[in-house]
Write a protein that holds these residues in place. Structure first.
Motif, PDB file in Angstrom:
ATOM      1  N   SER A   1       0.822  -1.210   0.000  1.00  0.00           N
ATOM      2  CA  SER A   1       0.000   0.000   0.000  1.00  0.00           C
ATOM      3  C   SER A   1       0.859   1.265   0.000  1.00  0.00           C
ATOM      4  O   SER A   1       0.574   2.227  -0.714  1.00  0.00           O
TER       5      SER A   1
ATOM      6  N   HIS B   1      -6.272   8.288  -6.579  1.00  0.00           N
ATOM      7  CA  HIS B   1      -6.241   6.975  -5.924  1.00  0.00           C
ATOM      8  C   HIS B   1      -6.210   5.834  -6.936  1.00  0.00           C
ATOM      9  O   HIS B   1      -6.463   4.682  -6.571  1.00  0.00           O
TER      10      HIS B   1
ATOM     11  N   GLY C   1      -2.743   4.068  -6.225  1.00  0.00           N
ATOM     12  CA  GLY C   1      -2.660   3.785  -4.801  1.00  0.00           C
ATOM     13  C   GLY C   1      -3.789   2.923  -4.285  1.00  0.00           C
ATOM     14  O   GLY C   1      -3.675   2.314  -3.224  1.00  0.00           O
ATOM     15  N   ASN C   2      -4.891   2.822  -5.017  1.00  0.00           N
ATOM     16  CA  ASN C   2      -6.027   2.049  -4.525  1.00  0.00           C
ATOM     17  C   ASN C   2      -6.541   1.075  -5.587  1.00  0.00           C
ATOM     18  O   ASN C   2      -6.489  -0.136  -5.410  1.00  0.00           O
TER      19      ASN C   2
ATOM     20  N   ASN D   1       1.391   6.691  -6.789  1.00  0.00           N
ATOM     21  CA  ASN D   1       0.199   7.451  -7.172  1.00  0.00           C
ATOM     22  C   ASN D   1       0.411   8.952  -7.003  1.00  0.00           C
ATOM     23  O   ASN D   1      -0.025   9.761  -7.828  1.00  0.00           O
TER      24      ASN D   1
ATOM     25  N   ALA E   1       0.985   3.977  -3.014  1.00  0.00           N
ATOM     26  CA  ALA E   1       0.564   5.346  -2.685  1.00  0.00           C
ATOM     27  C   ALA E   1       1.615   6.361  -3.128  1.00  0.00           C
ATOM     28  O   ALA E   1       1.280   7.441  -3.649  1.00  0.00           O
TER      29      ALA E   1
END
Length: 701
Positions: free
Chosen positions: A199, A250, A253-254, A206, A203
């Protein structure tokens, strides 16, 4: 329809139809309609105490008319009810998938009615462009992918080990229970550490993506032709840089890293679970496969619709931002004309369109969630029922069924997360489609070619058969075969009525636009062959409206100056423009930050003139530069211009509506309807009594 008892009450004047008679009427009516359960019947009982037959006949007609009107009112009421029922039926039919309620074609048109020209952007193409922006940080992405793989494998290993641990405890096998417990603890820590590393790395990637996306987009916009900004609204472009780019905040990152994780899990779990399922019960395996296929088909339809709604939502948001920026920047004009309500309606118009699209996207999301949950629960029920039958028949054990149910639950949950993240990714890509289109706009040709740099620019200018029209108004010629020449070190004024093409000449000289026909020469060299940046450094320009940046006064005067500049040089330029006195009186002098309310129009204009004089240009252009000055300052500026011309040997071009400014010019060019119709000195032009004489007469009168 039930019978309607009707009592008719007559006005007093009706009893006076016959003065010699008095009448008492009691009327009872039953009203029924044909083609209904009750037929229309009309029964009247009249008790005439006395009076003539004609009076009774007239009163009978009156009663019939009243009952006829009542019947028409009831029919109208029934028709209205049927019409409302029909409208509700059509609405209910339209909200089903494929109905007209879902149609977004009317919303795909901009203000001018033209459909958006950008080609649809595929997810794969968008991902490739994102990869280009973050490719320099490959080590971060490699670390993220390794951590992702380890975390995914650790997570999908847990259900089987967990099942074996439970049943080993039930069977009393303590060694297996102890070993599996240790393995579960190690997997738990490994999964947690790798998930956190995954993560964090994604992130960081991103953040780098959004930063470079905005940098690249801003750079692409800066390198466009001026004609591009004539077509695109500033509020729209700023919304792309801020709001649209933020939608991708995001994505890596997501969305992307969770999609990759779930793909790994779904692939491994899917193959393993399907093989296990086929060994347990082939009907259960086929039913689960059918549910997965059906969910994928529904998601494909929903994903494309969601992508389209996201693009429209961003366009409507940009239009709303454009209206808000324009209104707030012109608030004094809005207040002066009292148009607050109109501006509010302009803003809410785009908010209504945004709500129109958002409502349909929300309903589509609800239908997708309903479909997924229904099919998901159905799969669970089928697994338990068929698995229970298999246990009763003795074909599988309880441990096998428990392991399968856990894996099936994990598989469906991973599939749900995969489709949810894919939905978010499609929404982000759809919203940023315009951004990726702007990223690939080719830069203006003036930034691609390196032209000629002269050793010294003397400042002679020649326009040869120059014609020009704006790209947005191709049928309207602004210049029509303009021909004139300006000698080096000459002070030339250009005058004419509004719209005659005076300022357009300067825009072409600065190469803000290219001539439609004809050529422009400076020192005998075509301007299109010159190095554009070198040329603009040698031209000082002061426009009609003074535009200053939100910086200190010193930075505004030295704006665009390539080498380091001393404070004494800045003050010398300000003194020549008669700006030093009021600048020194500001709270922080030359370090005072400029805002809209700090300076008057004349003060801003003099700072702009000081900026042009600091460059010491070979060609100085003043486009209505003295329009905002008072009479005293204007007189000083005229003296400064002539002294600069005599002492520093420069070409000066003055465009002015106030003819008193240019009386002492070496030559005056008179323009009318895009052409140079006359030239000469002030007195010569007055004696000819042409366009210049008429303009001068109007101003002096």
């Amino acid at each position: 329809m039930a019978a309607l008892p009707t009592t008719v009450h007559y006005p007093a004047s009706f009893n006076d139809l016959n003065s010699n008679s008095s009448l008492l009427i009691t009327s009872k009516a039953k009203l029924k309609f044909p083609n209904s359960p009750s037929n229309k019947t009309l029964a009247h009982t009249f008790h005439c105490i006395r009076g003539s037959n004609s009076v009774c006949s007239r009163r009978n007609v009156y009663v019939s008319n009243v009952l006829h009107r009542n019947r028409e009112a009831i029919c109208d009421q029934m028709n209205g009810t049927l019409h409302n029922l029909k409208r509700w039926f059509e609405f209910i039919r339209s909200i089903f998938p494929g109905g007209s309620w879902w149609n977004l074609s009317d919303s795909e048109h901009k203000i001018d009615g033209s459909t958006m020209a950008a080609k649809p952007l595929t997810v794969w193409k968008a991902l490739r462009q994102m990869w280009v922006l973050v490719a320099d940080e490959k080590w971060i992405l490699c670390a993220a992918f390794v951590a992702l793989t380890v975390a995914a494998v650790s997570e999908i290993s847990m259900p089987g080990i967990l099942t074996a641990t439970v049943f080993s405890a039930q069977n009393g096998d303590m060694l297996v229970f102890y070993q599996n417990s240790q393995l579960l603890i190690w997997l738990c820590f490994t999964s947690g550490i790798c998930s956190g590393l995954r993560s964090g790395c994604f992130a960081i990637a991103n953040t780098i993506l959004v930063k470079r996306l905005r940098e690249t987009l801003y750079s692409s916009l800066l390198l466009q032709d001026i004609s591009f900004f004539d077509k695109e609204a500033v509020g729209n472009l700023t919304s792309r840089i801020s709001t649209d780019c933020q939608r991708l905040s995001h994505t890596i990152g997501n969305d992307i890293h969770l999609i990759l994780r779930n793909i790994v899990q779904v692939t491994i779990l899917g193959i393993g679970a399907f093989i296990t399922l086929m060994t347990l019960s082939w009907p259960l395996a086929l039913s689960s496969l059918a549910v997965c296929v059906l969910l994928s088909a529904i998601f494909l339809i929903y994903g494309q619709y969601q992508k389209k709604t996201a693009l429209l939502a961003q366009d409507f948001t940009a239009s709303a931002n454009e209206v808000a920026q324009e209104t707030l920047s012109l608030m004094r004009t809005v207040r002066a004309y009292g148009t607050e309500r109109e501006e509010y309606q302009r803003f809410t118009h785009w908010l209504d369109k945004l709500a129109f699209v958002g409502m349909r996207e929300s309903v589509a999301c609800g239908i997708w969630t309903l479909s997924f949950n229904t099919l998901y629960r159905s799969t669970q029920v089928l697994a338990v029922l068929l698995g229970g039958i298999s246990i009763l028949s003795g074909s599988v054990s309880a441990e096998q069924l428990t392991k399968y149910v856990l894996y099936c639950e994990w598989l469906i949950y991973a599939a749900w997360r995969l489709q949810d993240n894919m939905s978010s990714l499609l929404q982000s890509v759809g919203a940023c489609e315009k951004v990726f289109h702007l990223l690939h706009l080719p830069p203006s040709s003036e930034f691609l070619s390196k032209g000629v740099k002269l050793e010294k620019l003397s400042g002679s200018i020649e326009f040869v058969n120059v014609s020009f029209h704006y790209s947005s108004r191709k049928k309207v010629l602004i210049l029509r075969k303009a021909n004139f020449s300006i000698k080096a070190n000459e002070v030339v004024a250009i005058v004419g009525t509004s719209g005659s093409g005076k300022s357009t000449l300067i825009s072409l000289l600065l190469r803000l636009y290219e001539p439609t026909y004809g050529e422009i020469f400076i020192d005998g060299v075509p301007v299109e062959q010159m190095d554009i940046r070198w040329l603009r450094k040698n031209i000082g320009f002061v426009g009609q409206e003074p535009h200053l940046f939100h910086m200190d006064v010193k930075s505004n005067i030295s704006y665009g100056y390539s080498r380091s500049i001393k404070q004494e040089e800045i003050e010398a330029a300000a003194k020549k423009a008669y700006a030093h006195e009021f600048i020194s009186a500001l709270p922080n002098g030359y370090d005072t930050i400029i805002d809209d309310n700090l300076l008057s129009g004349g003060q801003k204009q003099r700072i702009a003139i000081a900026r042009a004089l600091l460059r010491d240009p070979a060609i100085l252009v003043l486009d209505e530069a003295t329009s905002a000055l008072d009479a005293e300052s204007e007189g000083y500026i005229k003296e400064v211009l002539h002294s600069l011309k005599k002492n520093s040997k420069r070409t000066v071009i003055i465009i002015a509506q106030r003819l008193s400014t240019i009386e002492a010019a070496d030559r005056i060019l008179v323009m009318n309807d895009g052409q140079v119709v006359d030239s000469g000195r002030h007195r010569e032009l007055l004696q000819r009594n042409g366009v210049y004489g008429r303009l001068f007469g109007i101003q002096t009168d």
